[in-house]
Scaffold this motif. Structure first.
Motif, mmCIF file in Angstrom:
data_model
loop_
_atom_site.group_PDB
_atom_site.id
_atom_site.type_symbol
_atom_site.label_atom_id
_atom_site.label_comp_id
_atom_site.label_asym_id
_atom_site.label_seq_id
_atom_site.Cartn_x
_atom_site.Cartn_y
_atom_site.Cartn_z
ATOM 1 N N GLU A 170 0.828 -1.197 0.000
ATOM 2 C CA GLU A 170 0.000 0.000 0.000
ATOM 3 C C GLU A 170 0.868 1.255 0.000
ATOM 4 O OE1 GLU A 170 -3.640 2.182 0.135
ATOM 5 O OE2 GLU A 170 -3.105 0.144 -0.447
ATOM 6 N N ASN A 171 2.059 1.134 0.574
ATOM 7 C CA ASN A 171 3.046 2.208 0.585
ATOM 8 C C ASN A 171 4.412 1.557 0.604
ATOM 9 O OD1 ASN A 171 3.702 1.701 3.472
ATOM 10 N ND2 ASN A 171 1.627 2.473 3.781
ATOM 11 N N VAL A 172 5.478 2.361 0.570
ATOM 12 C CA VAL A 172 6.814 1.776 0.446
ATOM 13 C C VAL A 172 7.254 1.070 1.730
ATOM 14 C CG1 VAL A 172 8.194 3.798 1.142
ATOM 15 C CG2 VAL A 172 9.107 2.179 -0.555
ATOM 16 N N SER A 173 6.714 1.485 2.867
ATOM 17 C CA SER A 173 7.027 0.794 4.108
ATOM 18 C C SER A 173 6.458 -0.623 4.096
ATOM 19 C CB SER A 173 6.481 1.587 5.300
ATOM 20 O OG SER A 173 6.788 0.942 6.515
ATOM 21 N N GLN A 174 5.222 -0.757 3.621
ATOM 22 C CA GLN A 174 4.637 -2.090 3.514
ATOM 23 C C GLN A 174 5.357 -2.916 2.452
ATOM 24 O OE1 GLN A 174 0.550 -3.006 1.871
ATOM 25 N NE2 GLN A 174 0.159 -3.421 4.052
ATOM 26 N N ALA A 175 5.801 -2.268 1.382
ATOM 27 C CA ALA A 175 6.577 -2.984 0.369
ATOM 28 C C ALA A 175 7.857 -3.549 0.969
ATOM 29 C CB ALA A 175 6.903 -2.057 -0.801
ATOM 30 N N ALA A 176 8.490 -2.783 1.857
ATOM 31 C CA ALA A 176 9.699 -3.274 2.528
ATOM 32 C C ALA A 176 9.387 -4.490 3.390
ATOM 33 C CB ALA A 176 10.312 -2.158 3.371
ATOM 34 N N GLN A 177 8.258 -4.462 4.078
ATOM 35 C CA GLN A 177 7.852 -5.623 4.877
ATOM 36 C C GLN A 177 7.672 -6.849 3.995
ATOM 37 O OE1 GLN A 177 4.396 -4.665 7.295
ATOM 38 N NE2 GLN A 177 5.180 -2.624 7.713
ATOM 39 N N PHE A 178 7.006 -6.665 2.863
ATOM 40 C CA PHE A 178 6.797 -7.782 1.938
ATOM 41 C C PHE A 178 8.122 -8.298 1.380
ATOM 42 C CE2 PHE A 178 2.334 -6.066 0.643
ATOM 43 C CZ PHE A 178 1.800 -6.564 1.822
ATOM 44 N N ALA A 179 9.018 -7.366 1.005
ATOM 45 C CA ALA A 179 10.292 -7.751 0.387
ATOM 46 C C ALA A 179 11.151 -8.576 1.325
ATOM 47 C CB ALA A 179 11.044 -6.502 -0.062
ATOM 48 N N LEU A 180 11.024 -8.294 2.625
ATOM 49 C CA LEU A 180 11.892 -8.947 3.610
ATOM 50 C C LEU A 180 11.163 -10.019 4.414
ATOM 51 C CD1 LEU A 180 13.710 -5.724 4.847
ATOM 52 C CD2 LEU A 180 14.607 -7.470 3.299
ATOM 53 N N SER A 181 9.983 -10.403 3.953
ATOM 54 C CA SER A 181 9.158 -11.329 4.723
ATOM 55 C C SER A 181 9.699 -12.752 4.756
ATOM 56 C CB SER A 181 7.739 -11.352 4.131
ATOM 57 O OG SER A 181 7.775 -11.910 2.824
ATOM 58 N N GLY A 182 10.591 -13.068 3.814
ATOM 59 C CA GLY A 182 11.056 -14.446 3.693
ATOM 60 C C GLY A 182 10.262 -15.220 2.663
ATOM 61 N N ASN A 183 9.114 -14.663 2.258
ATOM 62 C CA ASN A 183 8.308 -15.292 1.210
ATOM 63 C C ASN A 183 8.551 -14.655 -0.152
ATOM 64 O OD1 ASN A 183 6.938 -17.049 3.016
ATOM 65 N ND2 ASN A 183 5.651 -15.338 3.661
ATOM 66 N N ALA A 184 9.458 -13.668 -0.194
ATOM 67 C CA ALA A 184 9.778 -12.978 -1.447
ATOM 68 C C ALA A 184 11.282 -13.017 -1.674
ATOM 69 C CB ALA A 184 9.295 -11.531 -1.397
ATOM 70 N N GLU A 185 11.667 -12.924 -2.952
ATOM 71 C CA GLU A 185 13.102 -12.855 -3.250
ATOM 72 C C GLU A 185 13.671 -11.473 -2.933
ATOM 73 O OE1 GLU A 185 11.682 -16.371 -4.570
ATOM 74 O OE2 GLU A 185 10.950 -14.493 -5.475
ATOM 75 N N GLY A 186 12.806 -10.463 -2.855
ATOM 76 C CA GLY A 186 13.274 -9.114 -2.545
ATOM 77 C C GLY A 186 12.304 -8.080 -3.066
ATOM 78 N N GLY A 187 12.812 -6.866 -3.275
ATOM 79 C CA GLY A 187 11.960 -5.802 -3.771
ATOM 80 C C GLY A 187 12.730 -4.513 -3.970
ATOM 81 N N ILE A 188 12.028 -3.492 -4.395
ATOM 82 C CA ILE A 188 12.603 -2.156 -4.539
ATOM 83 C C ILE A 188 11.932 -1.263 -3.513
ATOM 84 C CG2 ILE A 188 12.815 -0.143 -6.042
ATOM 85 C CD1 ILE A 188 12.991 -2.032 -8.419
ATOM 86 N N ILE A 189 12.741 -0.679 -2.629
ATOM 87 C CA ILE A 189 12.207 0.100 -1.523
ATOM 88 C C ILE A 189 12.992 1.405 -1.394
ATOM 89 C CG2 ILE A 189 11.525 -2.033 -0.355
ATOM 90 C CD1 ILE A 189 13.806 -1.467 1.693
#
Length: 256
Positions: A170-189
Motif C-alpha cells: 500500500e506504501n513503500v514501508s509495507q513494500a519493505a515488509q513484503f520484500a523482507l518477509s522471507g516469502n519474497a526474493e526481494g523488492g525495490i524500496i
C-alpha cells in the motif's frame, strides 16, 4: 521561500514557552520517512516541549484524504507534484518547500537467491531462470516510490515479465515488509528505510542509479488552518538538527 522557513528558529523560540495545545497537530508523512521523521519529532519535543502526531502512508492516499477534508496540518509528500496540485486548488498555505530528494534501492532478505546490484542484472537473470516468485514494490497507482520503481524496471525492460511475481505494498514501508518477509526474493524500496538498523539487519541492498527513474523530489507544505505548533515543527524540519537526521537516513538535502 515560505514565510515559515524565513522565520526559522525564531518561531520555535517564541513558542517554546507557550502552553502546548491539547490536540497535537497531525503531520501526514510519506512512509519513506517512517524512521527519520519519528526521530525528528522526538528531538523537536525534547527541545521545545511541543508535540506533533505522525500519520504515515502513501502520498497519493494522503492527497485524496486532504481533498476530502482530513484534519492534517502538515503534508510531507514523497513527490512534489502532489503538493503543487493541492496548492493550485487552494488547499495549502503556499507552495511549500523542497525538503529532500529520495533514493531507491533493490533489497533482498538474507538467504535469498537474489543478489542486489545497481543495474538489476541479477534480477533479470533470475527472472529468465524462473527464480523470481515474489518481488515487492509500492503500489505505483498512488505511491511515488512505486511509480519510480516501475520506471526503473521499465528502463531495464523487466516490467512486463515481472508482472506475475509482483507484490504491491500500500506504501513503500509495507513494500519493505513484503520484500523482507522471507516469502519474497526481494523488492525495490526506499533507501531511507533500508538504512534503518531494524531493516538493514534483515538483508542487503544496493542503490539504483538515479538515471533509471525520475527524481524523487520530496516537498512539504502547511495546510490551510495549520496552527502555531505545526508552524514551529515545519520550521524545525528545515533547521540543522532535522537536516542532519535526514542526511543520516540517506536523503539528499536541498541547498539552504
Amino acid at each position: 521561500m515560505s514565510l515559515v522557513r524565513s522565520l526559522g528558529l525564531a518561531v520555535l523560540l517564541a513558542l517554546a514557552a507557550a502552553p502546548a495545545r491539547a490536540d497535537a497537530p497531525v503531520v501526514a508523512a510519506a512512509s519513506d520517512l517512517q524512521f527519520a521523521v519519528a526521530e525528528i519529532a522526538a528531538a523537536f519535543e525534547a527541545e521545545t516541549g511541543m508535540r506533533v502526531r505522525l500519520s504515515l502512508g502513501s502520498t497519493g492516499n494522503f492527497a485524496r484524504q486532504i481533498r476530502a477534508g482530513a484534519p492534517f496540518e502538515i503534508f510531507m509528500a514523497a513527490d512534489e507534484a502532489f503538493i503543487a496540485d493541492l496548492h493550485a486548488d487552494g488547499l495549502t498555505r503556499d507552495a511549500g518547500d523542497l525538503y529532500a530528494i529520495g533514493r531507491l534501492v533493490v533489497m533482498a532478505p538474507h538467504g535469498s537467491a537474489l543478489v542486489p546490484d545497481a543495474g538489476l542484472d541479477n534480477l533479470a537473470a533470475l527472472m529468465a531462470a524462473g527464480g523470481i516468485t515474489r518481488f515487492a514494490i509500492a503500489n505505483p497507482d498512488h505511491a511515488p516510490y512505486g511509480m519510480r520503481a516501475r520506471e526503473a524496471l521499465m528502463a531495464r525492460g523487466l516490467w512486463a515479465d515481472l508482472q506475475p511475481a509482483l507484490v504491491l505494498g500500500e506504501n513503500v514501508s509495507q513494500a519493505a515488509q513484503f520484500a523482507l518477509s522471507g516469502n519474497a526474493e526481494g523488492g525495490i524500496i526506499a533507501y531511507s528505510l533500508a538504512l534503518a538498523p531494524q531493516v538493514a539487519a534483515r538483508g542487503t541492498h544496493v542503490l539504483i542509479p538515479e538515471a533509471l527513474h525520475e527524481p524523487l523530489r520530496q516537498r512539504m507544505a502547511l495546510l490551510n488552518g495549520a496552527g502555531e505548533v505545526a508552524e514551529a515543527f515545519y520550521a524545525y524540519l528545515m533547521a540543522p538538527p532535522a537536516r542532519a537526521i535526514m542526511a543520516r537516513y540517506g536523503f539528499v538535502l536541498p541547498a539552504e
